[in-house]
Every structure is written in C-alpha cells, then in structure tokens.
Design an enzyme around this catalytic site. Sequence first.
Site, PDB file in Angstrom:
ATOM      1  N   TYR A  24      -0.955  -0.633  10.558  1.00 41.00           N
ATOM      2  CA  TYR A  24      -1.230  -1.026   9.168  1.00 41.00           C
ATOM      3  C   TYR A  24      -0.101  -0.519   8.260  1.00 41.00           C
ATOM      4  O   TYR A  24       0.450  -1.256   7.441  1.00 41.00           O
ATOM      5  CB  TYR A  24      -2.582  -0.461   8.723  1.00 41.00           C
ATOM      6  CG  TYR A  24      -2.949  -0.785   7.290  1.00 41.00           C
ATOM      7  CD1 TYR A  24      -3.516  -2.014   6.958  1.00 41.00           C
ATOM      8  CD2 TYR A  24      -2.743   0.144   6.272  1.00 41.00           C
ATOM      9  CE1 TYR A  24      -3.853  -2.310   5.641  1.00 41.00           C
ATOM     10  CE2 TYR A  24      -3.084  -0.141   4.959  1.00 41.00           C
ATOM     11  CZ  TYR A  24      -3.638  -1.363   4.645  1.00 41.00           C
ATOM     12  OH  TYR A  24      -3.975  -1.656   3.353  1.00 41.00           O
ATOM     13  N   SER A  53       0.853  -1.197   0.000  1.00 42.27           N
ATOM     14  CA  SER A  53       0.000   0.000   0.000  1.00 42.27           C
ATOM     15  C   SER A  53       0.883   1.241   0.000  1.00 42.27           C
ATOM     16  O   SER A  53       2.004   1.209   0.542  1.00 42.27           O
ATOM     17  CB  SER A  53      -0.882   0.012   1.254  1.00 42.27           C
ATOM     18  OG  SER A  53      -1.560   1.247   1.363  1.00 42.27           O
TER      19      SER A  53
HETATM   20  N1  LIG Z   1      -8.931  -0.969  -0.905  1.00 43.40           N
HETATM   21  C1  LIG Z   1      -7.942  -0.131  -0.654  1.00 43.40           C
HETATM   22  O1  LIG Z   1      -8.136   1.111  -0.580  1.00 43.40           O
HETATM   23  C2  LIG Z   1      -6.536  -0.663  -0.496  1.00 43.40           C
HETATM   24  C3  LIG Z   1      -5.468   0.237  -0.609  1.00 43.40           C
HETATM   25  C4  LIG Z   1      -4.168  -0.221  -0.463  1.00 43.40           C
HETATM   26  C5  LIG Z   1      -3.921  -1.552  -0.226  1.00 43.40           C
HETATM   27  N2  LIG Z   1      -4.975  -2.420  -0.117  1.00 43.40           N
HETATM   28  C6  LIG Z   1      -4.651  -3.831   0.148  1.00 43.40           C
HETATM   29  O2  LIG Z   1      -5.236  -4.610  -0.889  1.00 43.40           O
HETATM   30  C7  LIG Z   1      -5.424  -5.952  -0.428  1.00 43.40           C
HETATM   31  C8  LIG Z   1      -6.812  -6.434  -0.825  1.00 43.40           C
HETATM   32  O3  LIG Z   1      -7.781  -5.648  -0.172  1.00 43.40           O
HETATM   33  P1  LIG Z   1      -9.149  -5.209  -0.865  1.00 43.40           P
HETATM   34  O4  LIG Z   1      -9.179  -3.735  -0.820  1.00 43.40           O
HETATM   35  O5  LIG Z   1      -9.344  -5.895  -2.146  1.00 43.40           O
HETATM   36  O6  LIG Z   1     -10.176  -5.721   0.276  1.00 43.40           O
HETATM   37  P2  LIG Z   1     -11.488  -6.636   0.232  1.00 43.40           P
HETATM   38  O7  LIG Z   1     -12.358  -6.283  -0.917  1.00 43.40           O
HETATM   39  O8  LIG Z   1     -12.057  -6.525   1.618  1.00 43.40           O
HETATM   40  O9  LIG Z   1     -10.920  -8.122  -0.001  1.00 43.40           O
HETATM   41  C9  LIG Z   1     -10.187  -8.791   0.994  1.00 43.40           C
HETATM   42  C10 LIG Z   1     -10.004 -10.252   0.591  1.00 43.40           C
HETATM   43  O10 LIG Z   1      -9.149 -10.874   1.565  1.00 43.40           O
HETATM   44  C11 LIG Z   1      -9.780 -12.058   2.091  1.00 43.40           C
HETATM   45  N3  LIG Z   1      -9.363 -12.205   3.493  1.00 43.40           N
HETATM   46  C12 LIG Z   1      -9.522 -11.318   4.519  1.00 43.40           C
HETATM   47  N4  LIG Z   1      -9.065 -11.843   5.660  1.00 43.40           N
HETATM   48  C13 LIG Z   1      -8.585 -13.086   5.369  1.00 43.40           C
HETATM   49  C14 LIG Z   1      -7.995 -14.127   6.135  1.00 43.40           C
HETATM   50  N5  LIG Z   1      -7.831 -14.010   7.470  1.00 43.40           N
HETATM   51  N6  LIG Z   1      -7.626 -15.268   5.515  1.00 43.40           N
HETATM   52  C15 LIG Z   1      -7.817 -15.408   4.182  1.00 43.40           C
HETATM   53  N7  LIG Z   1      -8.367 -14.461   3.402  1.00 43.40           N
HETATM   54  C16 LIG Z   1      -8.754 -13.314   3.993  1.00 43.40           C
HETATM   55  C17 LIG Z   1     -11.280 -11.776   1.917  1.00 43.40           C
HETATM   56  O11 LIG Z   1     -12.073 -12.987   1.811  1.00 43.40           O
HETATM   57  P3  LIG Z   1     -12.739 -13.746   3.089  1.00 43.40           P
HETATM   58  O12 LIG Z   1     -13.362 -12.688   3.956  1.00 43.40           O
HETATM   59  O13 LIG Z   1     -13.701 -14.736   2.507  1.00 43.40           O
HETATM   60  O14 LIG Z   1     -11.596 -14.447   3.776  1.00 43.40           O
HETATM   61  C18 LIG Z   1     -11.295 -11.064   0.567  1.00 43.40           C
HETATM   62  O15 LIG Z   1     -11.244 -11.995  -0.492  1.00 43.40           O
HETATM   63  C19 LIG Z   1      -5.163  -5.912   1.085  1.00 43.40           C
HETATM   64  O16 LIG Z   1      -3.880  -6.423   1.353  1.00 43.40           O
HETATM   65  C20 LIG Z   1      -5.217  -4.410   1.425  1.00 43.40           C
HETATM   66  O17 LIG Z   1      -4.436  -4.110   2.554  1.00 43.40           O
HETATM   67  C21 LIG Z   1      -6.261  -2.020  -0.247  1.00 43.40           C
END
Ligand SMILES: NC(=O)c1ccc[n+]([C@@H]2O[C@H](COP(=O)([O-])OP(=O)(O)OC[C@H]3O[C@@H](n4cnc5c(N)ncnc54)[C@H](OP(=O)(O)O)[C@@H]3O)[C@@H](O)[C@H]2O)c1
Length: 258
Positions: free
Chosen positions: A147, A137
Amino acid sequence: MGTALVTGATSGIGWEFARTLASRGHDVCLVARDESRLEQRAEELRRLRVDAECISADLCERAGLARVEERLSDRLRPVEILVNNAGFGVPHRFVGGSIEDEQRMLDVLVTAVMRLSHAVLPVMVDRGTGAILNVSSVAGWITGGTYSAAKAWVTVFSESLSIELAGTGVHVTAVCPGFTHTEFHQRAGMEMDAVPEWMWLDAQDVVDTALRDVRKGRPVSVAGPQYKALSLAAQYMPRPLVRALGSRRAGGQARASH
Ligand SMILES: NC(=O)c1ccc[n+]([C@@H]2O[C@H](COP(=O)([O-])OP(=O)(O)OC[C@H]3O[C@@H](n4cnc5c(N)ncnc54)[C@H](OP(=O)(O)O)[C@@H]3O)[C@@H](O)[C@H]2O)c1
C-alpha cells in the site's frame, strides 16, 4: 464552473470532494461500483442545482476504466477537475497473502490513476486550464507494505506531472491524508482501536486543505498540523531510521492502515 469527475465518490474523502465541489457550483461526474448508492449520492447533489452524472465502474477492470477514460477524453463536455480518489487497503501481509487482492489494489491505486490522468490531460492542456488531484497518503513516505509503495508511486507521479505541466495552466497535486474517518478501515477489516484520537482527521479538513493547496499551485497537500510535522520528519529522516520504525510497526498490527 467546469465539471469535476471524482472516483470513489460515494463515500469518505471522495464524497466530501464531490459535495464540496458541487456546493461551489461545479457540475459533477461520480464514479464508483455501487450503482444504487451512486444514484442516491447524485440525487443529493442535484439538490444543490448542479448536474450530477454517474458512471458505475470497477476500476480494477479494463472495461470499467475504459468507460471513465472515454468520458474524460470527451472534448465537447470537458472535465475541468479530475479527483483520482478511489482506493482500498489490503489487510494482510505480502507473504502468504492473496496475490489477486494485491493486483486489484495496484490496479485501482496505480493503473487507474495513470490511465485516467493520461485520458484527461490532452484536453486540459489544449484548453490551457484544469486540475488533477491524486489522493495519495502519508503512508507513501513510510515502509507500510505494498500500500505504501503504491502511494509513493502516486505522490512521485503527481510531483513529476506538476513539473512536466508547468506553464500549461494545468495543476497536479498529490493529496496525502493521514488517518481519516471514512469507511476505509472498516471495509478492509482493520482494527484501529490503538490509534489515538489526535491522529484522526475529518474528510472535510482533508478536502478543504487540498482545494486550497491546488489554488496555490502546491504539488503536495498534507492536512492537519500533526501530519504536516510527521510527514516532514518522515521525508527528512534518514531512511535507515524510517525502515527501523517500519520493521517495529510490521511486527505489530496489519500494515496498510492509512
Ligand atoms: N481513510 C484514511 O485513513 C485514508 C488515509 C490516507 C489515504 N486514504 C486514501 O483515500 C482514498 C479514499 O479512501 P476513503 O478513506 O475515503 O475510503 P472509503 O470511505 O472506503 O471510500 C472508498 C471509495 O472508493 C470506491 N471504490 C473502492 N474500490 C473501487 C473500485 N474497484 N472501483 C471503483 N471505485 C472503487 C468506493 O465505492 P464502491 O465500493 O461503490 O466502488 C468508495 O466510494 C483512497 O485512495 C485511500 O487510499 C485514506
């Protein structure tokens, strides 16, 4: 086309990685906790005429992690692309917040990334080909609580591996998104109304940029002109100024917002 294993593949950025890689002909292995959603996503991808397997695993737990590690170290069904993407944010401050939530976040954002990379790399290095994309991130360059600290680890880990693996045919890239429309903020119960529209990215842009940067062998990938500029500023700004901005931010809404 080789197999791509994507953690957190049922939603947001992980789902876009899985869908894009499958549409380019890669077989996929999807990892997340929610079994029925995993199966539903796999079914969608099978319509693209690729194999889609599912591993239901909680990456906070050693048993779940071990199942994914076993799949990654399988030399008879080698994984060509590993996307360490699963993650979540903790919406409270460190002092007075739940230490168990903090531990779970560290388990998924750091321990899982380290262990899954360690499991797959010997296979990739012996085959002389492969790629790991670690979803970090832009928060790793600022002082956004635990984080940010975890994401700083992911970025430096990826850069270090990319150096260690030079000449092996295996590439490692830290993917550093800014605010991206996914389920991330809603799941964490974060209030995001104050974030202006120009700061939001689409998951598809993050994924397209990341896959292009991996092809170019870039160790760090930042999508969107606004975040390319902001991340350069954060990296070259004197740290006291970064801390000063962080302390203003900490006085406002909850940390860990991207
Ligand atoms: N969205 C943003 O603004 C943003 C910005 C920078 C970085 N990121 C990073 O991008 C990555 C993806 O996030 P996203 O934004 O796409 O979020 P998201 O839509 O909430 O997706 C999160 C995914 O991770 C899985 N997950 C969560 N906890 C888990 C666990 N304990 N074990 C296995 N799987 C797990 C969830 O599925 P289940 O709940 O079924 O397990 C889901 O498939 C993360 O690393 C986040 O830190 C996001």
